[in-house]
Design a protein around this motif. Structure first.
Motif, PDB file in Angstrom:
ATOM      1  N   LEU A   1      -2.117   0.047   2.546  1.00 29.12           N
ATOM      2  CA  LEU A   1      -1.729   0.612   1.243  1.00 29.12           C
ATOM      3  C   LEU A   1      -1.230  -0.492   0.319  1.00 29.12           C
ATOM      4  O   LEU A   1      -1.570  -0.534  -0.862  1.00 29.12           O
ATOM      5  N   ILE A   2      -0.429  -1.387   0.859  1.00 28.77           N
ATOM      6  CA  ILE A   2       0.145  -2.473   0.061  1.00 28.77           C
ATOM      7  C   ILE A   2      -0.908  -3.535  -0.278  1.00 28.77           C
ATOM      8  O   ILE A   2      -1.054  -3.918  -1.440  1.00 28.77           O
ATOM      9  N   ASN A   3      -1.644  -3.990   0.714  1.00 23.89           N
ATOM     10  CA  ASN A   3      -2.534  -5.137   0.514  1.00 23.89           C
ATOM     11  C   ASN A   3      -3.928  -4.782   0.021  1.00 23.89           C
ATOM     12  O   ASN A   3      -4.521  -5.555  -0.732  1.00 23.89           O
ATOM     13  N   LYS A   4      -4.459  -3.662   0.429  1.00 26.10           N
ATOM     14  CA  LYS A   4      -5.810  -3.275   0.021  1.00 26.10           C
ATOM     15  C   LYS A   4      -5.801  -2.413  -1.243  1.00 26.10           C
ATOM     16  O   LYS A   4      -6.631  -2.570  -2.123  1.00 26.10           O
ATOM     17  N   HIS A   5      -4.827  -1.487  -1.308  1.00 26.06           N
ATOM     18  CA  HIS A   5      -4.801  -0.513  -2.404  1.00 26.06           C
ATOM     19  C   HIS A   5      -3.745  -0.823  -3.463  1.00 26.06           C
ATOM     20  O   HIS A   5      -3.604  -0.084  -4.432  1.00 26.06           O
ATOM     21  N   HIS A   6      -2.990  -1.894  -3.266  1.00 23.66           N
ATOM     22  CA  HIS A   6      -2.007  -2.376  -4.236  1.00 23.66           C
ATOM     23  C   HIS A   6      -0.899  -1.360  -4.539  1.00 23.66           C
ATOM     24  O   HIS A   6      -0.403  -1.286  -5.668  1.00 23.66           O
ATOM     25  N   ILE A   7      -0.522  -0.586  -3.517  1.00 23.17           N
ATOM     26  CA  ILE A   7       0.664   0.267  -3.619  1.00 23.17           C
ATOM     27  C   ILE A   7       1.850  -0.650  -3.325  1.00 23.17           C
ATOM     28  O   ILE A   7       1.860  -1.354  -2.317  1.00 23.17           O
ATOM     29  N   SER A   8       2.835  -0.647  -4.192  1.00 21.30           N
ATOM     30  CA  SER A   8       3.938  -1.598  -4.015  1.00 21.30           C
ATOM     31  C   SER A   8       4.809  -1.229  -2.812  1.00 21.30           C
ATOM     32  O   SER A   8       4.903  -0.063  -2.416  1.00 21.30           O
ATOM     33  N   SER A   9       5.451  -2.243  -2.263  1.00 19.07           N
ATOM     34  CA  SER A   9       6.381  -1.999  -1.155  1.00 19.07           C
ATOM     35  C   SER A   9       7.562  -1.152  -1.627  1.00 19.07           C
ATOM     36  O   SER A   9       8.158  -0.424  -0.831  1.00 19.07           O
ATOM     37  N   ALA A  10       7.868  -1.202  -2.916  1.00 22.16           N
ATOM     38  CA  ALA A  10       8.940  -0.352  -3.469  1.00 22.16           C
ATOM     39  C   ALA A  10       8.556   1.127  -3.370  1.00 22.16           C
ATOM     40  O   ALA A  10       9.414   1.979  -3.103  1.00 22.16           O
ATOM     41  N   ILE A  11       7.273   1.443  -3.558  1.00 19.69           N
ATOM     42  CA  ILE A  11       6.808   2.829  -3.422  1.00 19.69           C
ATOM     43  C   ILE A  11       6.922   3.275  -1.966  1.00 19.69           C
ATOM     44  O   ILE A  11       7.370   4.398  -1.687  1.00 19.69           O
ATOM     45  N   ILE A  12       6.552   2.418  -1.043  1.00 20.20           N
ATOM     46  CA  ILE A  12       6.689   2.742   0.386  1.00 20.20           C
ATOM     47  C   ILE A  12       8.154   3.005   0.710  1.00 20.20           C
ATOM     48  O   ILE A  12       8.489   3.949   1.422  1.00 20.20           O
ATOM     49  N   ASP A  13       9.043   2.202   0.141  1.00 19.34           N
ATOM     50  CA  ASP A  13      10.480   2.397   0.340  1.00 19.34           C
ATOM     51  C   ASP A  13      10.939   3.736  -0.247  1.00 19.34           C
ATOM     52  O   ASP A  13      11.734   4.438   0.369  1.00 19.34           O
ATOM     53  N   LYS A  14      10.420   4.104  -1.419  1.00 20.49           N
ATOM     54  CA  LYS A  14      10.763   5.400  -2.020  1.00 20.49           C
ATOM     55  C   LYS A  14      10.294   6.549  -1.138  1.00 20.49           C
ATOM     56  O   LYS A  14      10.985   7.553  -0.990  1.00 20.49           O
TER      57      LYS A  14
END
Length: 72
Positions: A21-34
């Protein structure tokens, strides 16, 4: 309160990971944290996650009434 526990099950049943999600789809680590902390996020992000995981919104989030909800 919006709860993102369905997201984790949906993610586990998919071919994606938090890493992809972070590296391929550019979802930020902040979103994962949320997502981990059930913090608010915008509907565009929820839409992106539904698209990436090919799922419905209820497979990412659910509403659970809470005494901590804002008074209307």
């Amino acid at each position: 309160m919006i709860n993102y526990s369905p997201f984790w099950e949906t993610l586990q049943n998919s071919t994606e990971t938090t890493y992809s999600l972070i590296n391929k789809h550019h979802i930020s680590s902040a979103i994962i944290d949320k997502l981990r902390k059930n913090k608010p996020m915008n509907t565009t992000t929820l839409n992106d996650l539904c698209r990436i995981l090919n799922c419905r919104l209820d497979e990412i989030a659910q509403y659970i009434p809470s005494d901590e909800d804002q008074t209307l």
